[in-house]
Design a protein around this motif. Structure first.
Motif, PDB file in Angstrom:
ATOM      1  N   VAL A   1       0.843  -1.154  -0.077  1.00  0.00           N
ATOM      2  CA  VAL A   1      -0.114  -0.040  -0.049  1.00  0.00           C
ATOM      3  C   VAL A   1       0.901   1.327   0.062  1.00  0.00           C
ATOM      4  O   VAL A   1       1.993   1.080   0.344  1.00  0.00           O
ATOM      5  N   MET A   2       0.210   2.315  -0.407  1.00  0.00           N
ATOM      6  CA  MET A   2       1.062   3.477  -0.698  1.00  0.00           C
ATOM      7  C   MET A   2       0.464   4.811  -0.342  1.00  0.00           C
ATOM      8  O   MET A   2      -0.689   5.032  -0.664  1.00  0.00           O
ATOM      9  N   ALA A   3       0.942   5.597   0.403  1.00  0.00           N
ATOM     10  CA  ALA A   3       0.532   6.991   0.787  1.00  0.00           C
ATOM     11  C   ALA A   3      -1.094   6.962   1.329  1.00  0.00           C
ATOM     12  O   ALA A   3      -1.401   7.953   0.822  1.00  0.00           O
ATOM     13  N   VAL A   4      -1.364   6.115   2.128  1.00  0.00           N
ATOM     14  CA  VAL A   4      -2.641   6.115   2.696  1.00  0.00           C
ATOM     15  C   VAL A   4      -2.836   7.586   3.487  1.00  0.00           C
ATOM     16  O   VAL A   4      -1.949   8.044   4.258  1.00  0.00           O
ATOM     17  N   PRO A   5      -3.786   8.415   3.005  1.00  0.00           N
ATOM     18  CA  PRO A   5      -3.999   9.741   3.361  1.00  0.00           C
ATOM     19  C   PRO A   5      -3.889  10.035   4.867  1.00  0.00           C
ATOM     20  O   PRO A   5      -3.158  11.064   5.323  1.00  0.00           O
TER      21      PRO A   5
ATOM     22  N   ALA B   1      -4.530   1.561  10.770  1.00  0.00           N
ATOM     23  CA  ALA B   1      -3.685   0.315  11.135  1.00  0.00           C
ATOM     24  C   ALA B   1      -4.349  -0.784  10.549  1.00  0.00           C
ATOM     25  O   ALA B   1      -5.702  -0.858  10.129  1.00  0.00           O
ATOM     26  N   THR B   2      -3.613  -1.935  10.489  1.00  0.00           N
ATOM     27  CA  THR B   2      -4.016  -3.271  10.211  1.00  0.00           C
ATOM     28  C   THR B   2      -5.064  -3.944  11.186  1.00  0.00           C
ATOM     29  O   THR B   2      -5.136  -3.352  12.325  1.00  0.00           O
ATOM     30  N   ALA B   3      -5.269  -5.288  10.950  1.00  0.00           N
ATOM     31  CA  ALA B   3      -6.030  -5.856  11.896  1.00  0.00           C
ATOM     32  C   ALA B   3      -5.636  -6.164  13.269  1.00  0.00           C
ATOM     33  O   ALA B   3      -6.059  -6.381  13.996  1.00  0.00           O
TER      34      ALA B   3
ATOM     35  N   THR C   1       1.846  -3.906   6.419  1.00  0.00           N
ATOM     36  CA  THR C   1       1.354  -4.590   4.979  1.00  0.00           C
ATOM     37  C   THR C   1       2.673  -4.948   4.205  1.00  0.00           C
ATOM     38  O   THR C   1       2.962  -5.945   3.805  1.00  0.00           O
ATOM     39  N   ASN C   2       3.418  -3.683   4.019  1.00  0.00           N
ATOM     40  CA  ASN C   2       4.622  -3.773   3.110  1.00  0.00           C
ATOM     41  C   ASN C   2       5.789  -4.499   3.570  1.00  0.00           C
ATOM     42  O   ASN C   2       6.373  -5.007   3.071  1.00  0.00           O
ATOM     43  N   PHE C   3       5.994  -4.570   5.139  1.00  0.00           N
ATOM     44  CA  PHE C   3       7.284  -4.985   5.713  1.00  0.00           C
ATOM     45  C   PHE C   3       6.682  -6.257   6.331  1.00  0.00           C
ATOM     46  O   PHE C   3       6.977  -7.237   6.579  1.00  0.00           O
ATOM     47  N   LEU C   4       6.034  -5.912   7.557  1.00  0.00           N
ATOM     48  CA  LEU C   4       5.514  -7.085   8.843  1.00  0.00           C
ATOM     49  C   LEU C   4       4.929  -8.158   8.058  1.00  0.00           C
ATOM     50  O   LEU C   4       5.150  -9.435   8.425  1.00  0.00           O
ATOM     51  N   GLY C   5       3.790  -7.877   7.156  1.00  0.00           N
ATOM     52  CA  GLY C   5       3.263  -8.966   6.488  1.00  0.00           C
ATOM     53  C   GLY C   5       4.144 -10.120   5.582  1.00  0.00           C
ATOM     54  O   GLY C   5       3.943 -11.069   5.839  1.00  0.00           O
ATOM     55  N   HIS C   6       5.134  -9.355   4.894  1.00  0.00           N
ATOM     56  CA  HIS C   6       5.884 -10.095   4.148  1.00  0.00           C
ATOM     57  C   HIS C   6       6.999 -10.731   5.065  1.00  0.00           C
ATOM     58  O   HIS C   6       7.509 -12.022   4.749  1.00  0.00           O
TER      59      HIS C   6
END
Length: 313
Positions: free
Chosen positions: A107-111, A115-117, A126-131
């Motif tokens: 995901v990018m530049a969410v205004p 927070a994730t679940a 999403t970008n780091f911890l999920g992977h």
């Protein structure tokens, strides 16, 4: 191979027959283009995503291009640790190896801060911890496949605004900046790729970070107003076509071997578009601090409740 003077294109992809490939974010953008190319080369491609309708449509679109392609969609949400663990458990139960993992989704530049679940700032989560969690859960299958793991970053991961504090991954001690949050998550991904290679290369796993270059994808949808309009216009005018951006990822996935760096020992390098062809430019300075990388690794293990084990059981 002289990467500075040799033009590399998708036409040089090797046969991928007999190899199993996972692509997060494989239903759209660069992930879709990479999935399509690898399926055409004979790989068994598993497209991972949270939207089943979109994912299955992507699989059908790839089959129209390559009728004999072996691929499927598997549902998994990088923003939910429980979803990641459940998917990995299902896969490990098959006993099948994984030969290539492309960590593309993001995901990018969410205004506004979201927070994730699991309560993580959405970019970092999403970008780091999920992977990070997905790779850890799949480690037995990655070991058995002597896998290459490719983590997709971005140019902003090399900017000064990307500096991060492992003890403040969610940037709660500072005001929220959409691009700042995105940049930190991309720097974290580069650090993960470098540290993963350092830790895992002894058991046959290689890890590469890659910047696919500027291209028009669904990531830009969150950048609102005049800034977003200007950014999309520049991406359209100056950016790469999606197929060319995907070539950077495909090169990183299939190049013969990671490079050596005298600065940090065996390293995955950092692949970017250079001289009209993908090339290795070395690890960005912000990712060279071993103490910060190790602190980030420990914090990520704590937050995601995973433990990396590189010994064969």
């Amino acid at each position: 191979m002289d990467l500075q003077h040799t033009k590399w294109t998708q036409a040089q992809l090797p046969s991928m027959t007999g190899r199993t490939v996972f692509v997060t974010g494989g239903a759209s953008g660069i992930g879709f283009q990479a999935s399509k190319a690898l399926a055409a080369c004979g790989a068994r491609v598993i497209v991972l995503g949270r939207d089943r309708i979109k994912g299955e449509a992507a699989v059908e679109a790839i089959r129209e291009h390559s009728p004999d392609a072996v691929l499927e969609f598997q549902e998994m949400d990088l923003g939910r640790l429980a979803s990641i663990a459940a998917f990995a458990e299902r896969w490990l139960a098959t006993g099948d190896p994984v030969h290539l993992l492309l960590n593309v989704a993001g995901v990018m530049a969410v205004p506004r801060r979201e927070a994730t679940a699991d309560g993580f700032e959405v970019h970092m989560g999403t970008n780091f911890l999920g992977h990070f969690a997905l790779t850890a859960h799949l480690l037995p299958a990655l070991r058995s496949g002597h896998a290459r793991i490719v983590t997709v970053s971005a140019a902003v991961g090399r900017w000064n605004m990307a500096r991060l504090d492992p003890e403040d991954l969610h940037a709660e001690r500072q005001s929220y900046s959409p691009m700042g949050a995105y940049a930190r998550s991309k720097l974290a991904g580069i650090m993960f790729a470098v540290e993963l290679h350092r830790r895992a290369s002894a058991c046959g796993i290689t890890s590469v970070a890659v910047d696919p270059g500027t291209a028009v994808t669904n990531l830009q949808r969150n950048v609102a107003g005049l800034k977003g309009a200007i950014g999309r216009a520049l991406s359209t005018t100056l950016g790469y076509p999606l197929t060319r951006a995907a070539e950077n990822v495909l090169f990183a996935a299939t190049m013969s071997a990671p490079t050596e760096s005298s600065l940090i020992g065996p390293s995955p390098g950092y692949v970017v578009q250079r001289c009209a062809s993908p090339g290795d430019v070395g690890i960005p300075p912000l990712a060279r601090d071993a103490r910060v990388r190790e602190a980030l690794w420990r914090k990520a293990e704590l937050l995601t409740a995973v433990t990396y084990s590189f010994t064969q059981h």
